[in-house]
Design a protein around this motif. Structure first.
Motif, PDB file in Angstrom:
ATOM      1  N   GLY A  30      14.435  -0.797   6.662  1.00  0.00           N
ATOM      2  CA  GLY A  30      15.316  -1.596   7.029  1.00  0.00           C
ATOM      3  C   GLY A  30      16.203  -0.382   7.970  1.00  0.00           C
ATOM      4  N   LEU A  31      17.848  -0.352   8.011  1.00  0.00           N
ATOM      5  CA  LEU A  31      18.709  -0.539   8.983  1.00  0.00           C
ATOM      6  C   LEU A  31      19.000   0.937   8.221  1.00  0.00           C
ATOM      7  N   LEU A  32      19.066   1.764   8.960  1.00  0.00           N
ATOM      8  CA  LEU A  32      20.161   3.667   8.043  1.00  0.00           C
ATOM      9  C   LEU A  32      19.498   3.200   6.939  1.00  0.00           C
ATOM     10  N   GLY A  33      17.991   3.106   6.585  1.00  0.00           N
ATOM     11  CA  GLY A  33      18.210   3.010   5.279  1.00  0.00           C
ATOM     12  C   GLY A  33      16.884   4.497   5.272  1.00  0.00           C
ATOM     13  N   SER A  34      15.947   4.462   3.343  1.00  0.00           N
ATOM     14  CA  SER A  34      15.586   5.224   3.322  1.00  0.00           C
ATOM     15  C   SER A  34      14.338   5.020   3.017  1.00  0.00           C
ATOM     16  N   ASN A  35      12.918   5.534   3.045  1.00  0.00           N
ATOM     17  CA  ASN A  35      12.164   5.470   2.316  1.00  0.00           C
ATOM     18  C   ASN A  35      11.503   4.996   1.242  1.00  0.00           C
ATOM     19  N   ASP A  36      12.783   5.242   0.493  1.00  0.00           N
ATOM     20  CA  ASP A  36      12.309   4.856  -0.932  1.00  0.00           C
ATOM     21  C   ASP A  36      12.099   3.557  -1.651  1.00  0.00           C
ATOM     22  N   GLU A  37      13.070   2.217   0.058  1.00  0.00           N
ATOM     23  CA  GLU A  37      12.921   1.319  -0.336  1.00  0.00           C
ATOM     24  C   GLU A  37      10.959   0.714   0.021  1.00  0.00           C
TER      25      GLU A  37
ATOM     26  N   SER B 262     -11.035   3.205   4.547  1.00  0.00           N
ATOM     27  CA  SER B 262     -12.099   2.314   5.834  1.00  0.00           C
ATOM     28  C   SER B 262     -10.836   2.028   7.163  1.00  0.00           C
ATOM     29  N   ALA B 263      -9.529   1.757   6.934  1.00  0.00           N
ATOM     30  CA  ALA B 263      -8.458   1.207   7.187  1.00  0.00           C
ATOM     31  C   ALA B 263      -7.335   1.253   7.053  1.00  0.00           C
ATOM     32  N   VAL B 264      -5.946   1.534   8.069  1.00  0.00           N
ATOM     33  CA  VAL B 264      -4.639   1.533   7.737  1.00  0.00           C
ATOM     34  C   VAL B 264      -4.255   0.074   8.317  1.00  0.00           C
ATOM     35  N   PHE B 265      -3.038   0.403   7.356  1.00  0.00           N
ATOM     36  CA  PHE B 265      -2.739  -0.824   8.087  1.00  0.00           C
ATOM     37  C   PHE B 265      -0.665  -1.181   7.948  1.00  0.00           C
ATOM     38  N   TYR B 266       0.489  -1.401   8.718  1.00  0.00           N
ATOM     39  CA  TYR B 266       1.508  -1.405   8.715  1.00  0.00           C
ATOM     40  C   TYR B 266       2.135  -3.010   8.327  1.00  0.00           C
ATOM     41  N   ASP B 267       3.405  -2.574   8.114  1.00  0.00           N
ATOM     42  CA  ASP B 267       4.246  -3.708   6.652  1.00  0.00           C
ATOM     43  C   ASP B 267       5.168  -2.925   6.951  1.00  0.00           C
ATOM     44  N   GLY B 268       6.512  -3.955   7.357  1.00  0.00           N
ATOM     45  CA  GLY B 268       7.497  -3.735   7.982  1.00  0.00           C
ATOM     46  C   GLY B 268       9.005  -4.550   8.214  1.00  0.00           C
ATOM     47  N   ASN B 269       9.998  -4.083   6.908  1.00  0.00           N
ATOM     48  CA  ASN B 269      11.145  -5.367   7.236  1.00  0.00           C
ATOM     49  C   ASN B 269      11.889  -4.201   8.212  1.00  0.00           C
ATOM     50  N   SER B 270      13.551  -5.836   8.061  1.00  0.00           N
ATOM     51  CA  SER B 270      14.467  -5.796   9.233  1.00  0.00           C
ATOM     52  C   SER B 270      13.707  -4.686  10.262  1.00  0.00           C
TER      53      SER B 270
END
Length: 448
Positions: free
Chosen positions: A277-284, A372-380
């Motif tokens: 999310g906004l101005l955050g980090s990958n530790d989310e 076999s495949a890679v997906f995406y998931d993200g919030n905000s």
């Protein structure tokens, strides 16, 4: 261009490299004493009124003559009517590379009286000579606008104001990022990006058995690896590839559904990158909802940072709020972040990527990732920029955009998160007309 408290204007150079305005452009003007309710302008709660035959505010596609879905609002942030902009917002993005004509007619004040046009526009509308060669030089163009509007069912007789503008082309908006993507993967070839595992933690909780932290190397197109980086553009207007790579961090969580413990065999999990999310980090990626999804649906989630709009960019973002002329240091670096995301996705499915490292294997050496495949998931923010990732990714064909938003020029002042940032921006830009104008301008760079 808007100027800050120190009288420093936004320099137009980066904007002049565009061939048009943003597809999400906010159209702004000041109409003294206008009352949008009395006028009958379409509000955000009734967009269909834009398409009424007598709608007082219309935006017309100059080629098709179709009326575009918009709404109008007065700047709710301004503190006085004298400094309150009338903002027309597209409810659907405008078509790239297309010219539009804006027309306002029969605008009314709170008492229901029609507001008279300014003298110059009235002279154009009613065919009255001005005697001014500069103004007369524009008359042919204004006549063209009136002709287009009449063909679209908007006669000139009651117009308060009309103007036209062109939206940036797909090439102008996307060319830099697409070049970086294609050039970076051409340089990578059939190899996996280089990576280093720096930490492995086991037995995190009942959902996650292992967390893996490390770094990987990405082809770099900004002039520094640190916050505040810019593109160096070549004679073709494209970012110049830099000799040394961009280091990127990753954090991956491996659920117990994939790796129950130190001894049981792995059940290879779906691979997905995660956007924070906004101005955050990958530790989310370690947030409770992500851990739940990982274990319930057997996903290995890996996340890197949206550099440009990550925690390490906060100091630069504060400086930008005080001088919007520095905004390219955010958007250039953010495009580098897109390449970082794509390289992370490749690492998750490449045979010499994560699956080749013991940190991503069970005790018998079986990989915990199904390649076999890679997906995406993200919030905000991860939902917003995830749309860009999904648009340009070669390896990702399915993704989830959680609680995303629209263009930042629309989103920011409506966000509860913006209270902190407005406390910096507004004192730096005391002119209340310059605030929405500045946000509209920087959207032209954010689009990329």
């Amino acid at each position: 261009m808007p100027s800050n408290l120190a009288a420093v204007p936004i320099q137009p150079g980066d904007y002049n490299l565009n061939d048009g305005f943003s597809p999400g452009a906010s159209l702004m003007l000041h109409v003294p004493d206008v009352d949008l309710s009395q006028t009958g302008a379409a509000p955000i709660t009734d967009l269909a009124r834009t398409l009424d035959p007598g709608a007082p505010i219309v935006v017309v596609n100059a080629a098709t003559l179709a009326h575009h879905l918009v709404w109008a609002e007065l700047d709710a942030v301004a503190t006085s009517a004298a400094t309150r902009a009338l903002i027309i917002r597209p409810a659907v993005n405008l078509a790239e590379g297309t010219r539009y004509v804006v027309a306002l007619r029969q605008l009314k004040n709170a008492g229901g009286a029609v507001i008279a046009p300014g003298a110059d526009f009235l002279a154009y509308r009613d065919g009255v000579p001005t005697g001014d060669p500069v103004k007369e030089a524009r008359r042919a163009h204004m006549e063209d606008l009136f002709t287009t509007l009449a063909a679209a069912g908007v006669p000139r007789g009651y117009l308060y104001l009309a103007w036209d503008f062109t939206v940036a082309s797909m090439r102008s908006i996307s060319e830099r990022l697409l070049f970086m993507r294609d050039d970076a993967f051409a340089r990578l070839g059939s190899a996996a990006p280089g990576f280093t595992v720096t930490n492995v933690e086991n037995d995190l909780d009942t959902r996650i058995y292992r967390r893996v932290t490390g770094t990987y190397q990405v082809e770099r197109y900004v002039n520094s690896t640190m916050a505040g980086a810019r593109f160096t553009l070549g004679p073709d207007g494209l970012p110049v590839h830099q000799a040394t790579p961009q280091p990127a961090s990753f954090i991956c969580i491996i659920p117990r559904a994939a790796l129950p413990n130190a001894t049981d065999p792995a059940t290879p999990a779906r691979a997905s990158i995660y956007g924070h999310g906004l101005l955050g980090s990958n530790d989310e990626v370690g947030a409770g909802n992500v851990r739940d999804m990982a274990n319930e649906h057997n996903f290995v989630f890996c996340a890197t940072k949206w550099i440009g709009m990550a925690d390490e960019d906060v100091v630069n973002a504060i400086g930008i709020l005080q001088n919007l002329g520095n905004f390219p240091t955010l958007t250039d670096r953010l495009q580098q972040a897109m390449v970082d995301q794509l390289f992370l996705a490749r690492l998750m499915i490449h045979p010499q990527g994560f699956a080749s490292d013991p940190a991503f294997q069970d005790a018998a050496g079986t990989a915990v990732i199904d390649r076999s495949a890679v997906f995406y998931d993200g919030n905000s923010q991860g939902g917003i920029f995830g749309g860009t990732v999904m648009a340009v990714a070669q390896d990702i064909i399915r993704g989830v955009l959680g609680v995303p938003g629209m263009n930042y020029s629309l989103l920011l002042t409506r966000s509860t998160d913006f209270a902190l940032y407005s406390a910096i921006l507004y004192p730096a830009y005391p002119n209340e007309f310059h605030r929405p104008l500045g946000l509209a301008l920087i959207q032209m760079l954010w689009d990329r």
